[in-house]
Motif scaffolding. Structure first.
Motif, PDB file in Angstrom:
ATOM      1  N   TYR A 251       0.836  -1.204   0.000  1.00 24.19           N
ATOM      2  CA  TYR A 251       0.000   0.000   0.000  1.00 24.19           C
ATOM      3  C   TYR A 251       0.871   1.255   0.000  1.00 24.19           C
ATOM      4  N   HIS A 252       1.857   1.292   0.899  1.00 19.49           N
ATOM      5  CA  HIS A 252       2.656   2.500   1.027  1.00 19.49           C
ATOM      6  C   HIS A 252       3.672   2.641  -0.106  1.00 19.49           C
ATOM      7  N   ALA A 253       4.083   1.522  -0.686  1.00 20.90           N
ATOM      8  CA  ALA A 253       4.928   1.614  -1.883  1.00 20.90           C
ATOM      9  C   ALA A 253       4.162   2.282  -3.016  1.00 20.90           C
ATOM     10  N   PHE A 254       2.875   1.957  -3.144  1.00 18.09           N
ATOM     11  CA  PHE A 254       2.022   2.590  -4.153  1.00 18.09           C
ATOM     12  C   PHE A 254       1.896   4.088  -3.884  1.00 18.09           C
ATOM     13  N   CYS A 255       1.701   4.446  -2.606  1.00 22.08           N
ATOM     14  CA  CYS A 255       1.558   5.862  -2.250  1.00 22.08           C
ATOM     15  C   CYS A 255       2.830   6.652  -2.536  1.00 22.08           C
ATOM     16  N   GLU A 256       3.985   6.009  -2.428  1.00 23.31           N
ATOM     17  CA  GLU A 256       5.256   6.714  -2.578  1.00 23.31           C
ATOM     18  C   GLU A 256       5.751   6.759  -4.019  1.00 23.31           C
ATOM     19  N   ILE A 257       5.050   6.109  -4.958  1.00 23.22           N
ATOM     20  CA  ILE A 257       5.408   6.250  -6.375  1.00 23.22           C
ATOM     21  C   ILE A 257       5.252   7.719  -6.762  1.00 23.22           C
ATOM     22  N   ASP A 258       6.274   8.282  -7.416  1.00 25.93           N
ATOM     23  CA  ASP A 258       6.408   9.731  -7.546  1.00 25.93           C
ATOM     24  C   ASP A 258       5.305  10.429  -8.332  1.00 25.93           C
ATOM     25  N   THR A 259       4.764   9.775  -9.335  1.00 23.05           N
ATOM     26  CA  THR A 259       3.778  10.460 -10.171  1.00 23.05           C
ATOM     27  C   THR A 259       2.547   9.586 -10.373  1.00 23.05           C
ATOM     28  N   TYR A 260       1.449  10.234 -10.710  1.00 20.65           N
ATOM     29  CA  TYR A 260       0.215   9.505 -10.995  1.00 20.65           C
ATOM     30  C   TYR A 260       0.390   8.608 -12.224  1.00 20.65           C
ATOM     31  N   ARG A 261       1.160   9.097 -13.193  1.00 17.67           N
ATOM     32  CA  ARG A 261       1.391   8.308 -14.408  1.00 17.67           C
ATOM     33  C   ARG A 261       2.123   7.013 -14.075  1.00 17.67           C
ATOM     34  N   GLU A 262       3.165   7.113 -13.253  1.00 18.24           N
ATOM     35  CA  GLU A 262       3.918   5.924 -12.871  1.00 18.24           C
ATOM     36  C   GLU A 262       3.064   4.964 -12.053  1.00 18.24           C
ATOM     37  N   ARG A 263       2.185   5.508 -11.231  1.00 13.25           N
ATOM     38  CA  ARG A 263       1.258   4.654 -10.481  1.00 13.25           C
ATOM     39  C   ARG A 263       0.401   3.822 -11.435  1.00 13.25           C
ATOM     40  N   LYS A 264      -0.134   4.501 -12.427  1.00 15.76           N
ATOM     41  CA  LYS A 264      -1.035   3.823 -13.360  1.00 15.76           C
ATOM     42  C   LYS A 264      -0.318   2.749 -14.160  1.00 15.76           C
ATOM     43  N   ASN A 265       0.943   3.001 -14.494  1.00 12.51           N
ATOM     44  CA  ASN A 265       1.700   2.072 -15.331  1.00 12.51           C
ATOM     45  C   ASN A 265       2.505   1.046 -14.544  1.00 12.51           C
ATOM     46  N   SER A 266       2.477   1.133 -13.222  1.00 10.20           N
ATOM     47  CA  SER A 266       3.257   0.206 -12.415  1.00 10.20           C
ATOM     48  C   SER A 266       2.584  -1.162 -12.347  1.00 10.20           C
ATOM     49  N   VAL A 267       3.329  -2.152 -11.854  1.00 18.29           N
ATOM     50  CA  VAL A 267       2.766  -3.496 -11.666  1.00 18.29           C
ATOM     51  C   VAL A 267       1.590  -3.443 -10.702  1.00 18.29           C
ATOM     52  N   LEU A 268       1.717  -2.637  -9.646  1.00 16.00           N
ATOM     53  CA  LEU A 268       0.647  -2.533  -8.659  1.00 16.00           C
ATOM     54  C   LEU A 268      -0.614  -1.938  -9.276  1.00 16.00           C
ATOM     55  N   GLY A 269      -0.440  -1.039 -10.241  1.00 15.38           N
ATOM     56  CA  GLY A 269      -1.596  -0.414 -10.868  1.00 15.38           C
ATOM     57  C   GLY A 269      -2.486  -1.383 -11.608  1.00 15.38           C
ATOM     58  N   ASN A 270      -1.952  -2.554 -11.957  1.00 11.45           N
ATOM     59  CA  ASN A 270      -2.731  -3.559 -12.682  1.00 11.45           C
ATOM     60  C   ASN A 270      -3.479  -4.513 -11.755  1.00 11.45           C
ATOM     61  N   VAL A 271      -3.243  -4.407 -10.446  1.00  8.51           N
ATOM     62  CA  VAL A 271      -3.942  -5.249  -9.476  1.00  8.51           C
ATOM     63  C   VAL A 271      -5.292  -4.605  -9.159  1.00  8.51           C
ATOM     64  N   VAL A 272      -6.349  -5.398  -9.190  1.00 10.85           N
ATOM     65  CA  VAL A 272      -7.706  -4.863  -9.062  1.00 10.85           C
ATOM     66  C   VAL A 272      -7.891  -4.053  -7.786  1.00 10.85           C
ATOM     67  N   VAL A 273      -7.385  -4.551  -6.671  1.00  7.89           N
ATOM     68  CA  VAL A 273      -7.618  -3.881  -5.395  1.00  7.89           C
ATOM     69  C   VAL A 273      -6.997  -2.487  -5.372  1.00  7.89           C
ATOM     70  N   PHE A 274      -5.966  -2.252  -6.195  1.00 13.99           N
ATOM     71  CA  PHE A 274      -5.329  -0.939  -6.184  1.00 13.99           C
ATOM     72  C   PHE A 274      -6.146   0.110  -6.932  1.00 13.99           C
ATOM     73  N   ALA A 275      -7.195  -0.299  -7.602  1.00 12.98           N
ATOM     74  CA  ALA A 275      -8.144   0.687  -8.125  1.00 12.98           C
ATOM     75  C   ALA A 275      -8.835   1.397  -6.961  1.00 12.98           C
ATOM     76  N   VAL A 276      -9.112   0.646  -5.899  1.00 13.64           N
ATOM     77  CA  VAL A 276      -9.687   1.246  -4.689  1.00 13.64           C
ATOM     78  C   VAL A 276      -8.662   2.147  -4.010  1.00 13.64           C
ATOM     79  N   VAL A 277      -7.422   1.676  -3.948  1.00 13.31           N
ATOM     80  CA  VAL A 277      -6.362   2.483  -3.345  1.00 13.31           C
ATOM     81  C   VAL A 277      -6.193   3.786  -4.117  1.00 13.31           C
ATOM     82  N   GLN A 278      -6.244   3.707  -5.432  1.00  8.20           N
ATOM     83  CA  GLN A 278      -6.133   4.914  -6.266  1.00  8.20           C
ATOM     84  C   GLN A 278      -7.241   5.904  -5.925  1.00  8.20           C
TER      85      GLN A 278
END
Length: 330
Positions: A251-278
């Motif tokens: 969760y906190h690794a996702f929060c610390e990704i520097d940009t919204y673009r990188e969040r979306k394109n990261s491995v975590l961004g493809n996990v369904v539950v991280f749509a809620v985190v987003q």
């Protein structure tokens, strides 16, 4: 003389294009409280907790009564007193986390993050309990556990009475009375202790960093008590540590990704539950939030008690009226 402004402008343009800007908390601004998100996450946690207790009410009549072999059990005899101490350590850890919620400047963000992480973990615990039914590990299972009912004796009234009992007690059971047995894989006690120590350690201001050792010590004592009291097998505690640390870190690794673009394109961004985190983090600019303590509602109370507040408001209203008049004249 001309080069430096040009470089600054170019850097600013790149930043805007990349979608990154400094965290509002690092610029002195308040992060949005968004109480509706806290309410939704709190409901999610409540449903996850109730699902645990519902699973226990069902599993009790299915699990065996012969304890499984365990390495630590073979070295240390059962210590009945340790369960009470373990419950006390859980209370201390949870209390330290609640105190952090109260005094953290950005308590709304910390609370909704923490409740979501705990809710995810309790959901995983429900699935784990329903998939594999481990027998209780006590030496005297038949004495410690309530009588099991067969298909002809059990009914919905008994099932819901068990569920209501567990809900009222928030999952704790009276060790002086016979218990419902079977809620083992993985340890809910350990889940609460570890997540509390991780949250306190992550969100403590730097000058109070030494305080993180208290929940860590409580957790170590509590986990030991869970095993030597036979409340949980060693594997229950081990898996609880791994899963809790893993979910917290992701969760906190996702929060610390520097940009919204990188969040979306990261491995975590493809996990369904991280749509809620987003969605939870959409109004919190990427990066670590400022860890700072404050007295809750102190500024609001001080402003209400300030004798010059009315005069300042009157001056402000007069200034606004004058500005509006000038604009209208122009």
């Amino acid at each position: 003389m001309i080069t430096q402004p040009l470089m600054t402008a170019s850097s600013s343009s790149d930043t805007e294009t990349d979608g990154y800007s400094p965290c509002p908390s690092q610029m002195g601004a308040d992060l949005p409280a968004e109480p509706h998100k806290i309410a939704i996450v709190a409901i999610f946690l409540a449903v996850a907790g109730i699902s645990n207790w519902a699973a226990l009410a069902y599993i009790h009549d299915i699990v065996g009564r012969e304890p499984l072999p365990d390495f630590i059990f073979s070295l240390i005899p059962q210590q009945a007193w340790a369960l009470r101490l373990g419950d006390l350590m859980v209370t201390f850890c949870a209390g330290s986390m609640i105190l952090l919620f109260i005094f953290h400047k950005h308590r709304a963000v910390v609370i909704r993050r923490s409740l979501f992480i705990i809710g995810v973990l309790y959901t995983l615990r429900t699935l784990s309990m329903m998939c594999t039914h481990l027998p209780p590990g006590y030496d005297d299972n038949n004495t410690r556990c309530r009588e099991q009912l067969n298909g002809t004796n059990i009914n919905w009234k008994i099932y819901f009475s068990r569920l209501l009992e567990q809900t009222i007690r928030v999952g704790f059971q009276d060790i002086e009375d016979k218990m419902l047995c079977g809620d083992l894989l993985f340890s809910g006690h350990t889940l609460v202790m570890v997540v509390s120590s991780l949250i306190v350690g992550y969100y403590l201001p730097e000058k109070y960093r030494y305080l993180r050792f208290f929940p860590q010590a409580f957790s170590a004592i509590g986990m030991t008590c869970m095993i030597v009291s036979r409340t949980h097998y060693t594997i229950d505690v081990f898996f609880a540590c791994l899963l809790t640390a893993g979910v917290f870190a992701l969760y906190h690794a996702f929060c610390e990704i520097d940009t919204y673009r990188e969040r979306k394109n990261s491995v975590l961004g493809n996990v369904v539950v991280f749509a809620v985190v987003q969605w939870l983090e959409e109004n919190v600019v990427p990066g670590r939030i400022e860890n700072k303590f404050e007295i809750p509602f102190y500024e609001k109370i001080r402003n209400c008690l300030d004798p010059t507040r009315r005069q300042r408001n009157a001056d402000s209203n007069l200034s606004n009226s004058s500005s509006a008049a000038v604009i209208e004249t122009v």
